[in-house]
Design a protein around this motif. Structure first.
Motif, PDB file in Angstrom:
ATOM      1  N   SER A   1       1.156  -1.666  -0.096  1.00  0.00           N
ATOM      2  CA  SER A   1       0.217   0.018  -0.139  1.00  0.00           C
ATOM      3  C   SER A   1       0.927   0.951  -0.189  1.00  0.00           C
ATOM      4  CB  SER A   1      -0.869  -0.340   1.230  1.00  0.00           C
ATOM      5  OG  SER A   1      -2.275  -1.074   1.166  1.00  0.00           O
ATOM      6  N   PHE A   2       2.210   1.264   0.746  1.00  0.00           N
ATOM      7  CA  PHE A   2       2.602   2.480   0.641  1.00  0.00           C
ATOM      8  C   PHE A   2       3.226   2.989  -0.157  1.00  0.00           C
ATOM      9  CE2 PHE A   2       7.224   4.185   1.380  1.00  0.00           C
ATOM     10  CZ  PHE A   2       7.232   5.728   2.089  1.00  0.00           C
ATOM     11  N   ILE A   3       3.970   1.750  -1.254  1.00  0.00           N
ATOM     12  CA  ILE A   3       4.105   1.645  -2.325  1.00  0.00           C
ATOM     13  C   ILE A   3       4.036   2.111  -3.737  1.00  0.00           C
ATOM     14  CG2 ILE A   3       6.181   0.603  -4.096  1.00  0.00           C
ATOM     15  CD1 ILE A   3       6.999  -1.191  -2.200  1.00  0.00           C
ATOM     16  N   LEU A   4       2.283   1.800  -3.532  1.00  0.00           N
ATOM     17  CA  LEU A   4       1.427   2.206  -4.446  1.00  0.00           C
ATOM     18  C   LEU A   4       1.427   3.947  -4.268  1.00  0.00           C
ATOM     19  CD1 LEU A   4      -0.966  -0.293  -4.422  1.00  0.00           C
ATOM     20  CD2 LEU A   4       0.187   0.225  -6.279  1.00  0.00           C
ATOM     21  N   LEU A   5       1.722   4.244  -3.278  1.00  0.00           N
ATOM     22  CA  LEU A   5       1.599   6.300  -3.492  1.00  0.00           C
ATOM     23  C   LEU A   5       2.401   6.779  -4.317  1.00  0.00           C
ATOM     24  CD1 LEU A   5       1.830   6.211   0.874  1.00  0.00           C
ATOM     25  CD2 LEU A   5      -0.302   7.002  -1.288  1.00  0.00           C
ATOM     26  N   PHE A   6       3.965   6.104  -4.680  1.00  0.00           N
ATOM     27  CA  PHE A   6       4.781   6.416  -6.037  1.00  0.00           C
ATOM     28  C   PHE A   6       4.245   6.176  -7.077  1.00  0.00           C
ATOM     29  CE2 PHE A   6       6.313   5.918  -1.800  1.00  0.00           C
ATOM     30  CZ  PHE A   6       7.670   6.954  -1.587  1.00  0.00           C
ATOM     31  N   PRO A   7       4.997   7.086  -7.940  1.00  0.00           N
ATOM     32  CA  PRO A   7       4.809   6.225  -9.210  1.00  0.00           C
ATOM     33  C   PRO A   7       5.424   5.176 -10.233  1.00  0.00           C
ATOM     34  CG  PRO A   7       5.551   8.396  -9.494  1.00  0.00           C
ATOM     35  CD  PRO A   7       5.505   7.969  -8.268  1.00  0.00           C
ATOM     36  N   SER A   8       4.233   4.428 -10.703  1.00  0.00           N
ATOM     37  CA  SER A   8       5.058   3.063 -11.336  1.00  0.00           C
ATOM     38  C   SER A   8       6.326   2.434 -12.099  1.00  0.00           C
ATOM     39  CB  SER A   8       3.741   1.951 -12.270  1.00  0.00           C
ATOM     40  OG  SER A   8       3.858   3.462 -13.537  1.00  0.00           O
ATOM     41  N   SER A   9       6.415   3.630 -12.420  1.00  0.00           N
ATOM     42  CA  SER A   9       8.298   3.826 -12.935  1.00  0.00           C
ATOM     43  C   SER A   9       9.088   3.659 -11.431  1.00  0.00           C
ATOM     44  CB  SER A   9       8.013   4.873 -13.611  1.00  0.00           C
ATOM     45  OG  SER A   9       8.354   6.263 -12.952  1.00  0.00           O
ATOM     46  N   TYR A  10       8.978   4.104 -10.235  1.00  0.00           N
ATOM     47  CA  TYR A  10       9.842   4.470  -9.511  1.00  0.00           C
ATOM     48  C   TYR A  10       9.335   3.034  -8.373  1.00  0.00           C
ATOM     49  CZ  TYR A  10      13.149   7.132  -6.024  1.00  0.00           C
ATOM     50  OH  TYR A  10      14.013   7.219  -6.082  1.00  0.00           O
TER      51      TYR A  10
END
Length: 338
Positions: free
Chosen positions: A171-180
Motif C-alpha cells: 500500500s505504501f509503495i502504491l503511493l509512488f509512480p509505477s515507474s519508481y
C-alpha cells in the motif's frame, strides 16, 4: 505550470498540513513500525527452529511484555521507596549544604563570598520546589493514563504489522509512480536493514552499560545498584540526554550516605559514559549503521523541538530512515544522476 501540476502542488501542501496536524499519531505509527522490525528479527530467529510464524509472534511479543513487566517490578517499586526516603532526608541534606557553605566562607575571598550569599535562599527555594514536586506525584500518575493508552495502541499496531506486513508495504509503495515503485521497494529494504542494524547495536550498548554501571554501584555499595544499572542501560536508548538523566537518581541515592560517595558515583558514570561514547558506540554503530555524532545530537534537538519528548525518544530511528532516503532518493537518484 499546467493545471495538473498546480493541483498536484495543492494536494501536496494539503497533505503536508494534515501530516503536521496528526504528527503525534504518525510518530506512534512509526514507533510501531520500529518495534515490528525489531521483533521481526526475533520472530525469524524462532522460525529457524521450525516454529510457525503465529507462535513465533506470540513468543516474541510475550518476551517483550515479560521484559517490560520485569523492569517495572525490579526498578519502579524500589525507586518509589527510596524516593520517599530521599524526600524525608532532603531538609537534613540542605542543612548540611548550609553548614558546608559557612565553612567555605572562611576559605573563600570576600568578593566570592558576596556572590554566594544567595545560596541560603536558593536552598530554601529548592526545598519548597522538591516538596511541591513530590506533593504532586499523584497528579503525575493520574495523567499517565494517556501514556498507557498510547502504549497499548502501539502494541496492537505492532502485532498487526508483524502478523501480515506485506499488504501495508504494498500500500505504501502504491503511493509512488509505477515507474519508481521498484526503486521504492529497494529503499524500503535499505531502511529495514538500517533500522535492524541500529536496533542490534543499541540493544548491545544498553546491556553493556547496564552491567558496567550496575557493577560500579555494587562496588561503591550504593543502594538499588541493580535497579540503577537497569535504568542506566535503558536510558542509553536516548543518547546524550538519557545517560545524563540516569545519573541523577544514582548520585542522589549515594548522597544519602556521604558526599564523597556521590562524587565517586558521578566520576564512575562519567568514565563509563566516555568509554561508551568514544569506544563502544563507534565500534558497534560503524558496523551496523553509520551515524555521525554531531548529526546525532543535532537530530535530537531538531526532532525534540518539533515533536516533543516522543521526537527525542525516536530521534535516532528517525535519523536512520531520513539518512537512507536522502542517500538513495536525493543523492543517488537526483544529484548524482547524469
Amino acid at each position: 505550470m499546467g493545471l495538473g501540476q498546480w493541483i498536484g502542488l495543492v494536494v501536496f501542501v494539503v497533505c503536508l498540513y494534515i501530516s503536521w496536524q496528526i504528527r503525534q499519531v504518525l510518530l506512534l505509527i512509526f514507533t510501531a513500525v520500529v518495534l515490528a522490525i525489531a521483533l521481526n528479527r526475533l520472530v525469524r530467529l524462532f522460525q529457524r527452529f521450525r516454529i510457525g510464524r503465529s507462535i513465533a509472534i506470540f513468543l516474541s511479543v510475550g518476551l517483550l511484555l515479560l521484559l517490560l513487566a520485569g523492569f517495572f517490578i525490579v526498578v519502579i517499586p524500589p525507586f518509589l521507596e527510596q524516593l520517599q526516603e530521599l524526600v524525608k532526608l532532603t531538609p537534613e541534606g540542605l542543612e548540611r549544604l548550609r553548614s558546608w557553605t559557612s565553612w567555605l566562607q572562611n576559605l573563600i575571598p570576600e568578593q566570592v563570598v558576596q556572590d554566594l550569599r544567595n545560596l541560603s535562599g536558593l536552598t530554601q527555594q529548592l526545598q519548597s520546589l522538591l516538596s511541591s514536586l513530590f506533593g504532586n506525584f499523584l497528579t503525575l500518575f493520574s495523567n499517565s493514563i494517556g501514556i498507557i493508552l498510547n502504549c497499548v495502541v502501539v502494541l496492537v499496531l505492532t502485532i498487526m504489522l508483524l502478523a501480515n506486513p506485506a499488504p501495508y508495504r504494498r500500500s505504501f509503495i502504491l503511493l509512488f509512480p509505477s515507474s519508481y515503485r521498484h526503486r521504492v521497494e529497494e529503499i524500503l529494504q535499505q531502511c529495514e536493514v538500517g533500522l535492524g542494524g541500529w536496533v542490534t547495536g543499541i540493544l548491545f550498548n544498553m546491556a553493556i552499560i547496564a552491567v558496567l554501571n550496575g557493577t560500579a554501584l555494587l562496588i561503591l555499595q550504593v543502594p538499588l545498584a541493580l535497579a540503577n544499572g537497569v535504568l542506566s542501560g535503558i536510558s542509553t536508548f536516548v543518547p546524550n540526554v538519557g545517560p545524563f538523566l540516569s545519573t541523577i537518581p544514582a548520585v542522589l541515592l549515594a548522597l544519602l550516605d556521604s558526599p564523597g560517595k556521590a562524587v565517586a558515583v558521578l566520576v564512575a558514570y562519567i568514565i563509563i559514559q566516555q568509554v561508551e561514547s568514544n569506544v563502544l558506540t563507534p565500534l558497534i554503530m560503524k558496523r551496523q549503521v553509520s551515524l555521525l555524532p554531531a548529526v546525532t545530537l543535532a537530530s535530537q534537538l531538531i526532532f525534540a523541538s518539533f515533536f516533543g519528548f516522543l521526537g527525542l525518544f525516536l530521534a535516532l530511528p528517525l535519523l536512520v530512515i531520513t539518512q537512507v532516503w536522502i542517500k538513495e532518493l536525493l543523492v543517488k537518484d537526483v544529484l548524482n544522476k547524469r
